[in-house]
Write a protein that holds these residues in place. Sequence first.
Motif, PDB file in Angstrom:
ATOM      1  N   GLU A  22      31.085  -8.400  78.784  1.00 35.18           N
ATOM      2  CA  GLU A  22      30.563  -7.804  80.015  1.00 35.18           C
ATOM      3  C   GLU A  22      31.605  -6.899  80.670  1.00 35.18           C
ATOM      4  OE1 GLU A  22      27.600  -6.812  82.253  1.00 35.18           O
ATOM      5  OE2 GLU A  22      27.272  -8.564  80.972  1.00 35.18           O
ATOM      6  N   ARG A  23      32.868  -7.317  80.654  1.00 32.87           N
ATOM      7  CA  ARG A  23      33.935  -6.484  81.232  1.00 32.87           C
ATOM      8  C   ARG A  23      34.154  -5.216  80.417  1.00 32.87           C
ATOM      9  NH1 ARG A  23      36.316 -11.613  82.447  1.00 32.87           N
ATOM     10  NH2 ARG A  23      37.457 -11.605  80.474  1.00 32.87           N
ATOM     11  N   ASP A  29      34.763  -0.948  81.610  1.00 34.22           N
ATOM     12  CA  ASP A  29      35.354  -0.104  80.567  1.00 34.22           C
ATOM     13  C   ASP A  29      36.717  -0.626  80.126  1.00 34.22           C
ATOM     14  OD1 ASP A  29      35.339   1.898  78.715  1.00 34.22           O
ATOM     15  OD2 ASP A  29      36.054   3.451  80.079  1.00 34.22           O
ATOM     16  N   LYS A  30      36.844  -1.957  80.075  1.00 35.69           N
ATOM     17  CA  LYS A  30      38.055  -2.550  79.534  1.00 35.69           C
ATOM     18  C   LYS A  30      38.110  -2.286  78.029  1.00 35.69           C
ATOM     19  CE  LYS A  30      39.592  -4.657  83.308  1.00 35.69           C
ATOM     20  NZ  LYS A  30      40.901  -4.350  83.924  1.00 35.69           N
ATOM     21  N   VAL A  31      39.305  -1.950  77.537  1.00 36.93           N
ATOM     22  CA  VAL A  31      39.454  -1.663  76.108  1.00 36.93           C
ATOM     23  C   VAL A  31      39.898  -2.925  75.384  1.00 36.93           C
ATOM     24  CG1 VAL A  31      40.641  -0.267  74.377  1.00 36.93           C
ATOM     25  CG2 VAL A  31      40.029   0.737  76.592  1.00 36.93           C
ATOM     26  N   PRO A  32      39.111  -3.403  74.426  1.00 34.36           N
ATOM     27  CA  PRO A  32      39.457  -4.642  73.708  1.00 34.36           C
ATOM     28  C   PRO A  32      40.675  -4.457  72.796  1.00 34.36           C
ATOM     29  CG  PRO A  32      37.173  -3.981  73.327  1.00 34.36           C
ATOM     30  CD  PRO A  32      37.860  -2.821  73.951  1.00 34.36           C
ATOM     31  N   TYR A  86      36.970  -3.248  66.149  1.00 33.07           N
ATOM     32  CA  TYR A  86      36.388  -3.087  64.815  1.00 33.07           C
ATOM     33  C   TYR A  86      35.296  -4.115  64.553  1.00 33.07           C
ATOM     34  CZ  TYR A  86      40.091   0.234  63.907  1.00 33.07           C
ATOM     35  OH  TYR A  86      40.917   1.318  63.969  1.00 33.07           O
ATOM     36  N   ALA A  87      35.473  -5.324  65.059  1.00 28.76           N
ATOM     37  CA  ALA A  87      34.430  -6.338  64.898  1.00 28.76           C
ATOM     38  C   ALA A  87      33.162  -5.918  65.632  1.00 28.76           C
ATOM     39  CB  ALA A  87      34.926  -7.684  65.417  1.00 28.76           C
ATOM     40  N   THR A  88      33.328  -5.354  66.839  1.00 33.83           N
ATOM     41  CA  THR A  88      32.178  -4.888  67.612  1.00 33.83           C
ATOM     42  C   THR A  88      31.477  -3.737  66.901  1.00 33.83           C
ATOM     43  OG1 THR A  88      33.208  -5.546  69.702  1.00 33.83           O
ATOM     44  CG2 THR A  88      31.453  -3.899  69.824  1.00 33.83           C
ATOM     45  N   ALA A  89      32.254  -2.778  66.423  1.00 36.91           N
ATOM     46  CA  ALA A  89      31.677  -1.629  65.719  1.00 36.91           C
ATOM     47  C   ALA A  89      30.919  -2.077  64.477  1.00 36.91           C
ATOM     48  CB  ALA A  89      32.777  -0.639  65.357  1.00 36.91           C
ATOM     49  N   ALA A  90      31.468  -3.054  63.751  1.00 40.40           N
ATOM     50  CA  ALA A  90      30.793  -3.556  62.551  1.00 40.40           C
ATOM     51  C   ALA A  90      29.495  -4.258  62.917  1.00 40.40           C
ATOM     52  CB  ALA A  90      31.722  -4.504  61.790  1.00 40.40           C
ATOM     53  N   VAL A 119      28.159   0.990  64.022  1.00 38.84           N
ATOM     54  CA  VAL A 119      28.519   2.326  64.482  1.00 38.84           C
ATOM     55  C   VAL A 119      29.991   2.555  64.169  1.00 38.84           C
ATOM     56  CG1 VAL A 119      26.804   2.355  66.334  1.00 38.84           C
ATOM     57  CG2 VAL A 119      29.113   1.521  66.814  1.00 38.84           C
ATOM     58  N   ASP A 120      30.406   3.808  64.274  1.00 39.05           N
ATOM     59  CA  ASP A 120      31.815   4.147  64.116  1.00 39.05           C
ATOM     60  C   ASP A 120      32.563   3.692  65.356  1.00 39.05           C
ATOM     61  OD1 ASP A 120      34.319   5.516  64.041  1.00 39.05           O
ATOM     62  OD2 ASP A 120      33.461   6.982  62.668  1.00 39.05           O
ATOM     63  N   VAL A 121      33.692   3.033  65.168  1.00 37.15           N
ATOM     64  CA  VAL A 121      34.443   2.493  66.295  1.00 37.15           C
ATOM     65  C   VAL A 121      34.853   3.574  67.292  1.00 37.15           C
ATOM     66  CG1 VAL A 121      36.689   2.633  65.143  1.00 37.15           C
ATOM     67  CG2 VAL A 121      36.330   0.922  66.933  1.00 37.15           C
ATOM     68  N   THR A 122      35.072   4.795  66.796  1.00 34.89           N
ATOM     69  CA  THR A 122      35.522   5.868  67.691  1.00 34.89           C
ATOM     70  C   THR A 122      34.413   6.360  68.611  1.00 34.89           C
ATOM     71  OG1 THR A 122      35.066   7.545  66.003  1.00 34.89           O
ATOM     72  CG2 THR A 122      37.294   6.635  66.068  1.00 34.89           C
ATOM     73  N   THR A 123      33.162   5.963  68.359  1.00 34.18           N
ATOM     74  CA  THR A 123      32.084   6.332  69.283  1.00 34.18           C
ATOM     75  C   THR A 123      32.028   5.398  70.482  1.00 34.18           C
ATOM     76  OG1 THR A 123      30.383   4.970  68.227  1.00 34.18           O
ATOM     77  CG2 THR A 123      30.725   7.185  67.338  1.00 34.18           C
ATOM     78  N   LEU A 124      32.716   4.271  70.394  1.00 33.88           N
ATOM     79  CA  LEU A 124      32.675   3.282  71.469  1.00 33.88           C
ATOM     80  C   LEU A 124      33.871   3.378  72.409  1.00 33.88           C
ATOM     81  CD1 LEU A 124      31.507   0.152  69.429  1.00 33.88           C
ATOM     82  CD2 LEU A 124      30.098   1.759  70.742  1.00 33.88           C
ATOM     83  N   TRP A 125      35.041   3.720  71.840  1.00 31.60           N
ATOM     84  CA  TRP A 125      36.255   3.777  72.664  1.00 31.60           C
ATOM     85  C   TRP A 125      37.086   4.985  72.292  1.00 31.60           C
ATOM     86  CZ3 TRP A 125      34.733  -1.024  70.618  1.00 31.60           C
ATOM     87  CH2 TRP A 125      34.287  -1.949  71.579  1.00 31.60           C
ATOM     88  N   GLU A 126      37.472   5.766  73.284  1.00 37.02           N
ATOM     89  CA  GLU A 126      38.352   6.916  73.101  1.00 37.02           C
ATOM     90  C   GLU A 126      39.794   6.433  73.216  1.00 37.02           C
ATOM     91  OE1 GLU A 126      37.831   9.918  72.249  1.00 37.02           O
ATOM     92  OE2 GLU A 126      35.655  10.024  72.345  1.00 37.02           O
TER      93      GLU A 126
END
Length: 252
Positions: free
Chosen positions: A32-33, A38-41, A47-51, A55-62
Amino acid sequence: MPNERLRSALLARGMTVQSLADAIEVNPKTVERWITQDKVPYRRHQYATAAALKVDVTTLWEDSRTHDSAADLSKAEILTVYPHRHVVPAGLWREMCERATERIDILVYAGIYLAEDPLFFSTLKERAESDVRIRVLMGDPECEAVIRRGIDEGHRVMDGKIRNALVNYRPLFSSHPEIAFRLHDTVLYNSIYRADDEMLANTHVYGIGAYMAPVLHLRQLPGGSLFDTFANSVQQTWEGARPVTEHDITGA
């Protein structure tokens, strides 16, 4: 600021905060955070979230570190590069299919060298009988893309190659209807052969036959994007393809 990209990816996948948290084994409040604050894990969680969301991990976090790591992962997906298709070990195509437990996808114009291999046929039958989903996409012999490819390769007989391959595959149409065949009219920049998380991508190069062009042997890795780029093109082509007819085989 909230991370709308993560929120959108979650919705597109049909997952909730709870189900994502369960999938990657973190506290739901942590997820949720990530969304609301916009906390960065940690990168392992990125990578676990992207998998999980596919989606590509770079689409989720800059994050420059994320971009660098994603690039490294994509490079790591390349097992081998063969300078020409004809130097790929003869049994590799079949061995990949023998290892498949979930899916086999073949995207070609003709793929005549596979259609003339009885051992490959036997492998397809065995995998189909083991409930492996098999999809074979071949070129529409009368479409402009096929005619153009034949001209580009200098032989003008691509349509005939496709019909020859279809004749060879014909026994499978009746004996194993669960092996799905379709014809496409797209311009192929690669022929693609996928067996679960392994893939051979045969590039197409203007002026030479595909047997002379390079082949990438890939293995899918969580967080990598190279494998998925090719796999997505197979899916898009499948969705626009049509069933095989008797006319396609005989031309009559």
